[in-house]
Design an enzyme around this catalytic site. Sequence first.
Site, short mmCIF file in Angstrom:
data_model
loop_
_atom_site.label_atom_id
_atom_site.label_comp_id
_atom_site.label_asym_id
_atom_site.label_seq_id
_atom_site.Cartn_x
_atom_site.Cartn_y
_atom_site.Cartn_z
N TYR A 151 75.91 -6.98 21.71
CA TYR A 151 74.74 -6.26 22.24
C TYR A 151 74.71 -4.83 21.71
CZ TYR A 151 71.42 -4.15 25.49
OH TYR A 151 70.34 -3.47 26.03
N ARG A 211 68.49 -2.00 16.37
CA ARG A 211 67.18 -1.75 16.99
C ARG A 211 66.81 -0.27 16.87
NH1 ARG A 211 65.83 -3.60 23.14
NH2 ARG A 211 67.90 -2.73 23.51
N TYR A 227 71.12 6.76 27.83
CA TYR A 227 72.43 6.38 28.34
C TYR A 227 73.53 7.16 27.61
CZ TYR A 227 70.91 2.31 31.10
OH TYR A 227 70.36 1.47 32.04
N ARG A 249 61.28 1.16 30.78
CA ARG A 249 61.37 0.25 31.93
C ARG A 249 60.12 -0.59 32.11
NH1 ARG A 249 66.79 0.18 32.62
NH2 ARG A 249 67.58 2.31 32.70
N GLU A 298 68.97 -10.97 35.82
CA GLU A 298 67.99 -10.03 35.26
C GLU A 298 66.62 -10.64 35.48
OE1 GLU A 298 66.79 -8.67 30.77
OE2 GLU A 298 68.86 -8.31 31.38
#
Length: 215
Positions: free
Chosen positions: A18, A25, A79, A92, A200
């Site tokens: 990830y 990304r 983050y 979000r 999730e």
Amino acid sequence: MWNYIPAINEETGGLENYRRFNLGRWSAFRDSFGSEAIGRMPAASAVGCDGERLAVAFLAGRAAATYVENPEQIPAYHYPPDYGPKAPSFARGAVVEIGGRKVGYLSGTASIKGHRSVGHGDLRAQFETTLSNIRIVSNRMGYAGATDPGAKSAHEFKAYVRRAEDGSKVAQWLAEAAGISPDAITVLRADICRAELDVEIEAVFGREQQITDSQ
């Protein structure tokens, strides 16, 4: 954007897959948008998948989206380095309006407050924190009450669970919260982007307000 990452929690070359995905990304967004990249982060989900092939699906249009964050969560793209060399690149939620018609896209939402996971080992606690986050973001998107019984708009929910046997529980809990049938919730077995999390949930709000290609 919907991202399906093989062996998402396993390591390749000393880095979790990830986190490797997040490097790629971010590079793609930086190369496309330069200094404006942070302001162009899409709503997104990222979960594990079987096989060895990365799959990315996306929805795009001509109208600019409005992006939404959760004041009880640090934006994912801010983050700290604890979560890898590049932070996850998504907002979000996103809302798009064309001709007075509005559709909202809730990113994959999990049991995170600030930037820390909550409820490790406790599925119900994770669900409640996830539901709290969904309610905060949906309210800021203009869909207050979307997860309360009696919501009038057509909303679609998809839940990802790490363990298949948890699927019926999560569907029932979400159905009770939103006042809908568990059969109306899509449940998929998938590894979650954080190894300590087990559920999730993503959503599309206002789906009855269809946006056609001609618009």
